[in-house]
Scaffold this motif. Sequence first.
Motif, PDB file in Angstrom:
ATOM      1  N   MET A   1       0.839  -1.187   0.000  1.00  0.00           N
ATOM      2  CA  MET A   1       0.000   0.000   0.000  1.00  0.00           C
ATOM      3  C   MET A   1       0.883   1.249   0.000  1.00  0.00           C
ATOM      4  O   MET A   1       1.744   1.404   0.868  1.00  0.00           O
ATOM      5  CB  MET A   1      -0.913   0.009   1.242  1.00  0.00           C
ATOM      6  CG  MET A   1      -1.867   1.175   1.288  1.00  0.00           C
ATOM      7  SD  MET A   1      -2.875   1.178   2.796  1.00  0.00           S
ATOM      8  CE  MET A   1      -3.829  -0.325   2.590  1.00  0.00           C
ATOM      9  N   LEU A   3       1.066   5.118   0.596  1.00  0.00           N
ATOM     10  CA  LEU A   3       0.361   6.225   1.220  1.00  0.00           C
ATOM     11  C   LEU A   3       0.984   7.527   0.726  1.00  0.00           C
ATOM     12  O   LEU A   3       2.044   7.935   1.198  1.00  0.00           O
ATOM     13  CB  LEU A   3       0.441   6.126   2.740  1.00  0.00           C
ATOM     14  CG  LEU A   3      -0.063   4.806   3.344  1.00  0.00           C
ATOM     15  CD1 LEU A   3       0.077   4.824   4.861  1.00  0.00           C
ATOM     16  CD2 LEU A   3      -1.515   4.543   2.946  1.00  0.00           C
ATOM     17  N   ASN A 234       2.729   5.673  12.397  1.00  0.00           N
ATOM     18  CA  ASN A 234       2.317   4.852  11.256  1.00  0.00           C
ATOM     19  C   ASN A 234       0.796   4.830  11.110  1.00  0.00           C
ATOM     20  O   ASN A 234       0.260   4.921   9.997  1.00  0.00           O
ATOM     21  CB  ASN A 234       2.826   3.412  11.418  1.00  0.00           C
ATOM     22  CG  ASN A 234       4.326   3.310  11.248  1.00  0.00           C
ATOM     23  OD1 ASN A 234       4.960   4.180  10.672  1.00  0.00           O
ATOM     24  ND2 ASN A 234       4.908   2.242  11.770  1.00  0.00           N
ATOM     25  N   LEU A 235       0.083   4.724  12.229  1.00  0.00           N
ATOM     26  CA  LEU A 235      -1.371   4.720  12.166  1.00  0.00           C
ATOM     27  C   LEU A 235      -1.903   6.093  11.765  1.00  0.00           C
ATOM     28  O   LEU A 235      -2.851   6.197  10.977  1.00  0.00           O
ATOM     29  CB  LEU A 235      -1.960   4.296  13.514  1.00  0.00           C
ATOM     30  CG  LEU A 235      -3.495   4.268  13.585  1.00  0.00           C
ATOM     31  CD1 LEU A 235      -4.090   3.348  12.522  1.00  0.00           C
ATOM     32  CD2 LEU A 235      -3.959   3.852  14.970  1.00  0.00           C
ATOM     33  N   TYR A 238      -1.599   6.561   8.030  1.00  0.00           N
ATOM     34  CA  TYR A 238      -2.646   5.820   7.319  1.00  0.00           C
ATOM     35  C   TYR A 238      -3.988   6.538   7.406  1.00  0.00           C
ATOM     36  O   TYR A 238      -4.681   6.725   6.390  1.00  0.00           O
ATOM     37  CB  TYR A 238      -2.780   4.400   7.880  1.00  0.00           C
ATOM     38  CG  TYR A 238      -4.040   3.728   7.387  1.00  0.00           C
ATOM     39  CD1 TYR A 238      -4.163   3.331   6.061  1.00  0.00           C
ATOM     40  CD2 TYR A 238      -5.136   3.543   8.240  1.00  0.00           C
ATOM     41  CE1 TYR A 238      -5.339   2.754   5.590  1.00  0.00           C
ATOM     42  CE2 TYR A 238      -6.307   2.961   7.780  1.00  0.00           C
ATOM     43  CZ  TYR A 238      -6.407   2.580   6.449  1.00  0.00           C
ATOM     44  OH  TYR A 238      -7.570   2.026   5.985  1.00  0.00           O
ATOM     45  N   SER A 241      -4.579   9.344   5.008  1.00  0.00           N
ATOM     46  CA  SER A 241      -4.489   9.041   3.583  1.00  0.00           C
ATOM     47  C   SER A 241      -5.857   8.850   2.936  1.00  0.00           C
ATOM     48  O   SER A 241      -6.887   8.708   3.596  1.00  0.00           O
ATOM     49  CB  SER A 241      -3.659   7.766   3.384  1.00  0.00           C
ATOM     50  OG  SER A 241      -4.394   6.624   3.818  1.00  0.00           O
ATOM     51  N   GLN A 243      -6.625   6.191   1.475  1.00  0.00           N
ATOM     52  CA  GLN A 243      -7.015   4.807   1.727  1.00  0.00           C
ATOM     53  C   GLN A 243      -7.881   4.656   2.963  1.00  0.00           C
ATOM     54  O   GLN A 243      -8.583   3.650   3.119  1.00  0.00           O
ATOM     55  CB  GLN A 243      -5.764   3.929   1.858  1.00  0.00           C
ATOM     56  CG  GLN A 243      -5.062   3.651   0.535  1.00  0.00           C
ATOM     57  CD  GLN A 243      -4.019   4.686   0.184  1.00  0.00           C
ATOM     58  OE1 GLN A 243      -4.119   5.829   0.600  1.00  0.00           O
ATOM     59  NE2 GLN A 243      -3.014   4.289  -0.595  1.00  0.00           N
ATOM     60  N   ALA A 244      -7.865   5.638   3.861  1.00  0.00           N
ATOM     61  CA  ALA A 244      -8.653   5.559   5.091  1.00  0.00           C
ATOM     62  C   ALA A 244      -9.980   6.307   4.967  1.00  0.00           C
ATOM     63  O   ALA A 244     -10.568   6.709   5.967  1.00  0.00           O
ATOM     64  CB  ALA A 244      -7.846   6.125   6.260  1.00  0.00           C
TER      65      ALA A 244
END
Length: 264
Positions: A1, A3, A234-235, A238, A241, A243-244
Amino acid sequence: MELNLAGRTALVTGSTQGIGAAIVLGLARAGARVGVNGRDARRVEEAVGRARAEAPQADLVAVTADVGTEEGAARALEALPEVDILVNNLGIFGARPALEISDDEWRRYFEINVLAAVRLTRLYLPGMTDRGFGRVQYIASDSAVAIPAEMIHYGMSKTALLAVSRGFAKAAAGTGVTVNSVIAGPTHTGGVEEFVYELVDRDLPWGEAQRAFMREYRPQSLLQRLIEPEEIANLVVYLSSEQASATTGGAVRVDGGYVDSILP
């Protein structure tokens, strides 16, 4: 993935050290332009320098402002008028016997840990909704769910952030803006090292002190170690992004399994 946050502007409050500094670096490495925030200009510039040393391509903006005040929030808005990603990381903590917490200290924890985040959300959320994209995050804590006996004023403030996050997620419903809180577990930062040594023998080497702290004060951690700031970052990256895009109104855990629950 992959980001990719290229073209996005972020503001991370309280980001000259610890979790905030790790979040700045993570967002910058993903391509975002990132505001580094703190009250002291020298410390902000030093934090910008450290981040650029680790990520030479980083596009960073120094945002020197005490965002725990209305005046400071206004200065942050002047430095970064448009923000796509707001990470409300600013917070204070410390141990205090429950019956010794004064009215002034209760107010201080609420104003810095909660009201500062609410104020910045009010300032930046309208622009996000107008543009049809935005990410608002609140760095909460396992202490929001498992209130620590030695700092219930801190736990109260983090519990409040969960409610604030859910409420603003409803205010942003259907706009393309997501709002979430991040439940961070016990994390290894300089401030936490000092906190650990307030509770365990100061003569212990750090490795032993950490294990003693986790064993005595955080025995429910499944990770059985302190979390590194980069793991929290890291969370956050994400959640920032594209993607979230379907994650909103949540209390997302990166707590090392500390909270003994299937759901937050």
